[in-house]
Design an enzyme around this catalytic site. Structure first.
Site, short mmCIF file in Angstrom:
data_model
loop_
_atom_site.label_atom_id
_atom_site.label_comp_id
_atom_site.label_asym_id
_atom_site.label_seq_id
_atom_site.Cartn_x
_atom_site.Cartn_y
_atom_site.Cartn_z
N ARG A 183 0.70 -1.30 0.14
CA ARG A 183 0.11 0.55 -0.31
C ARG A 183 0.72 1.18 0.11
O ARG A 183 0.63 2.30 -0.84
CB ARG A 183 -1.11 -0.21 1.19
CG ARG A 183 -2.03 -0.65 1.16
CD ARG A 183 -3.38 -1.03 1.95
NE ARG A 183 -3.94 -1.55 1.50
CZ ARG A 183 -5.56 -1.37 3.15
NH1 ARG A 183 -5.08 -1.82 3.97
NH2 ARG A 183 -6.41 -2.44 2.50
N LYS B 243 -17.92 -18.22 3.20
CA LYS B 243 -19.34 -18.04 3.29
C LYS B 243 -19.70 -17.36 2.17
O LYS B 243 -18.99 -16.29 2.37
CB LYS B 243 -19.57 -17.62 4.43
CG LYS B 243 -19.21 -17.92 5.79
CD LYS B 243 -19.95 -17.15 7.45
CE LYS B 243 -19.08 -18.22 8.41
NZ LYS B 243 -19.83 -17.50 9.31
N GLY C 44 -7.85 -9.75 0.28
CA GLY C 44 -6.40 -10.01 1.49
C GLY C 44 -5.81 -11.50 0.66
O GLY C 44 -4.69 -11.65 0.82
N GLY D 165 -11.76 -4.30 1.88
CA GLY D 165 -13.57 -3.72 1.68
C GLY D 165 -14.04 -3.37 1.06
O GLY D 165 -15.67 -3.01 0.87
C1 3PG Z 1 -8.14 -2.59 5.14
O1 3PG Z 1 -7.20 -2.64 5.29
O2 3PG Z 1 -9.67 -2.99 4.81
C2 3PG Z 1 -8.52 -0.66 5.79
O3 3PG Z 1 -7.24 -0.25 5.46
C3 3PG Z 1 -9.50 0.00 6.96
O4 3PG Z 1 -9.41 0.09 6.97
P1 3PG Z 1 -10.93 -0.41 8.25
O5 3PG Z 1 -11.58 -2.25 8.46
O6 3PG Z 1 -10.32 -0.62 9.78
O7 3PG Z 1 -11.62 0.45 8.59
#
Ligand code: 3PG
Ligand code: MG
Length: 393
Positions: free
Chosen positions: A36, A193, A346, A369
């Protein structure tokens, strides 16, 4: 809707506040994966080259607000960034009162989540952030699904709010894959899931030509197709839903193919023995941990013919080599395909790294996310506010 782009602005001598997602894993006080940080480097260098006085903001982890805790400090990120930029990046601990970087300097403001009100997008906090700058640049695609003071509120109050190059690239790549994809379009949706990916599965099943499902998700589809899954992880109460999704795909002339063979184990462990089985031979004691060779061959063919590929989630327990062949073969097929391919999440990034195909995927998203929410068709609030600000001009 259009947004203002950082690259269209005159930044010379301006105080430019850039929100990046520098939320990276640490190990013993050092950054253990700098993906990142490297992804945001170009944005920072462009702003610096344009003569901006650069202030970077990011969160790291999920600290308790209002409490400083060293393990959530951005100090290791500042160190790594200094190395990458070849210039010292100063870490500023108390910055809400004002920061004054020199021309061409890059400073990094300590973890935004140490501030009270960050997560609930507090107006007063957002205004204080906005007061630090002449231009606010949102570049943190990975955090664009959060409406927080440093991603959303600040954009409402800053004199100018623009999209950074990384965010713009991410949105462009995702838009290209989803809005008007070259066909055939194939999605791979893996993971444990169905329930966590139901919206993605639902939306994609109306857009793709083929949707390959993997992991625990596939097991639920295998059960929906009428096969025994033994002791495999699957969701009984979503079997009906899986059936509906298969029907929905069919009515759109698409398909969610079910594996014809799988690799089973008797326990979830690194030393578990791998047993290949035809799909109708899975026993009561089996747990399905991967797709079998015939299936991965068939899926690889599908991927090789694709013109657009969206990949989120592995198709097996690839952490254990004996259950990683399916994911490996699909990763290689994506690499060999001339499709426009996009991957995110991830586990997916870990698989891409493991099989060394990173440079043969068209676009690798920095979002986890946020990537998923984009696939779900949700509006990313940090992007929406940039569109609103652009419309006001
Ligand atoms: C992540 O790694 O998914 C983002 O940096 C967002 O982090 P968070 O889910 O803690 O808001
Ligand atoms: Mg390729």
């Amino acid at each position: 809707m259009p947004v203002i782009k950082m690259t269209d602005l005159d930044l010379a001598g301006k105080r430019v506040l850039i929100r990046e997602d520098l939320n990276v894993p640490l190990k013993e006080g050092r950054v253990s994966d700098d993906t990142r940080i490297r992804a945001s480097r170009e944005t920072i260098e462009q702003a610096r080259a344009a003569g901006a006085r650069v202030m970077l903001m990011s969160h790291l982890g999920r600290p308790e607000e209002g409490v400083y805790e060293e393990k959530y400090s951005l100090a290791p990120v500042a160190d790594r960034l200094s190395e990458l930029l070849g210039q010292e990046v100063r870490l500023v601990k108390d910055w809400l009162e004002g920061v004054d970087p020199d021309d061409g300097e890059v400073v990094i403001l300590e973890n935004v989540r140490f501030n009270n009100g960050e997560k609930k997008n507090d107006d007063a906090l957002a205004k204080r952030m906005a007061a630090l700058c002449d231009v606010f640049v949102m570049d943190a695609f990975g955090t664009a699904h959060r409406a927080q003071a440093s991603t959303h509120g600040v954009a409402r109050y800053a004199p100018v709010a623009a999209a950074g190059p990384l965010l713009a690239r991410e949105l462009e790549a995702l838009g290209k894959a989803l809005d008007d994809p070259a066909r055939p379009m194939v999605a791979i949706v893996g993971g444990s899931k169905v329930s966590t990916k139901l919206t993605v599965l639902d939306r994609l099943s109306a857009r793709v030509d083929r949707m390959i499902v993997g992991g625990g998700i596939a097991n639920t589809f295998i059960a929906a197709a009428g096969y025994n899954v033994g002791k495999s992880l699957y969701e009984k109460d979503l079997v009906e839903e899986a059936r509906r999704l298969m029907e929905k795909a069919k009515s759109n002339n698409a398909e969610i193919p079910v594996p014809s063979d799988v690799i089973c184990g008797e326990e979830f462990s690194e030393s578990a023995e791998a047993h290949p089985r035809w799909i109708d031979e899975v026993t009561e004691d089996d747990m399905i941990f991967d797709i079998g060779p015939e299936t991965s061959e068939r899926f690889a063919e599908i991927l090789k013919e694709a013109k657009t590929i969206v990949w989120n989630g592995p198709v097996g327990v690839f952490e254990f080599d004996q259950f990683g062949e399916g994911t490996r073969k699909l990763a290689l097929a994506i690499a060999e395909s001339d499709a426009f391919s996009i991957a995110g999440g991830g586990d997916t990034l870990a698989a891409i790294a493991k099989y060394g195909v990173g440079d043969r995927i068209s676009y690798i998203s920095t979002g986890g996310g946020a990537f998923l929410e984009f696939l779900e068709g949700k509006t990313l609030p940090a992007v929406a506010v940039l569109e609103e600000r652009a419309a006001e001009r």
